[in-house]
Structures are given as structure tokens and as C-alpha cells.
Write a protein that holds these residues in place. Structure first.
Motif, mmCIF file in Angstrom:
data_model
loop_
_atom_site.group_PDB
_atom_site.id
_atom_site.type_symbol
_atom_site.label_atom_id
_atom_site.label_comp_id
_atom_site.label_asym_id
_atom_site.label_seq_id
_atom_site.Cartn_x
_atom_site.Cartn_y
_atom_site.Cartn_z
ATOM 1 N N MET A 167 0.837 -1.175 0.000
ATOM 2 C CA MET A 167 0.000 0.000 0.000
ATOM 3 C C MET A 167 0.886 1.244 0.000
ATOM 4 N N GLU A 168 0.431 2.244 -0.726
ATOM 5 C CA GLU A 168 1.260 3.427 -0.909
ATOM 6 C C GLU A 168 0.550 4.686 -0.419
ATOM 7 N N GLY B 155 -1.205 8.071 -0.528
ATOM 8 C CA GLY B 155 -2.065 8.630 -1.562
ATOM 9 C C GLY B 155 -3.083 7.644 -2.113
ATOM 10 N N GLN B 156 -2.932 6.376 -1.787
ATOM 11 C CA GLN B 156 -3.836 5.336 -2.275
ATOM 12 C C GLN B 156 -5.152 5.356 -1.500
ATOM 13 N N LYS B 157 -6.273 5.123 -2.190
ATOM 14 C CA LYS B 157 -7.576 5.039 -1.528
ATOM 15 C C LYS B 157 -7.773 3.639 -0.968
ATOM 16 N N VAL B 158 -8.264 3.581 0.271
ATOM 17 C CA VAL B 158 -8.514 2.307 0.932
ATOM 18 C C VAL B 158 -9.862 2.338 1.637
ATOM 19 N N ILE C 194 -7.867 7.996 2.434
ATOM 20 C CA ILE C 194 -6.611 8.051 1.685
ATOM 21 C C ILE C 194 -5.449 7.834 2.646
ATOM 22 N N PRO D 40 -7.421 -1.963 -0.580
ATOM 23 C CA PRO D 40 -7.392 -0.928 -1.633
ATOM 24 C C PRO D 40 -8.748 -0.858 -2.341
#
Length: 63
Positions: free
Chosen positions: A1-2, A4-7, A29, A62
Motif C-alpha cells: 500500500m502506498e 495517496g492510495q484510496k482504501v 486516503i 485498496p
């Protein structure tokens, strides 16, 4: 997971406060990471209402 990624929060491991329980099923985010007491890594998530808290990686997915 990075960053800025939406989860989406899909489960909670432990008993938590009511404001965190309300985040179950919501999308946020990833803002950063947190080292937990056990040496694991937690993920800091920011929601649309500007509330942020951390979750274990197995509590979020994600989107």
C-alpha cells in the motif's frame, strides 16, 4: 500500500472508540505509516471529514 492510495476499512481487530467504529466501511486516503508497539507497521488513513487515525494493514483494502 502506498501513500495517496484510496482504501476502505473492512474490519477492526480490537475494541475501539465509537468514532473509529463509525469509519468501518468508509473510504479514506493513506497519509503515512506508523510503527506499532509490536514492531509491526500501521497505516495512517485520512477520511473526507478530515479525521485521521491508523489501522493495521489487514483491516483495510485498496479500492
Amino acid at each position: 500500500m502506498e501513500i495517496g492510495q484510496k482504501v476502505k476499512v473492512y474490519r477492526l481487530r480490537d475494541r475501539v472508540s465509537p468514532p473509529i467504529v463509525k469509519k468501518l466501511g468508509q473510504v479514506g486516503i493513506i497519509q503515512g505509516y506508523k510503527v506499532t508497539d509490536g514492531g509491526g507497521i500501521g497505516v495512517v488513513v485520512l477520511f473526507d471529514d478530515n479525521y485521521s487515525t491508523w489501522f493495521f494493514e489487514d483491516e483495510i483494502k485498496p479500492v
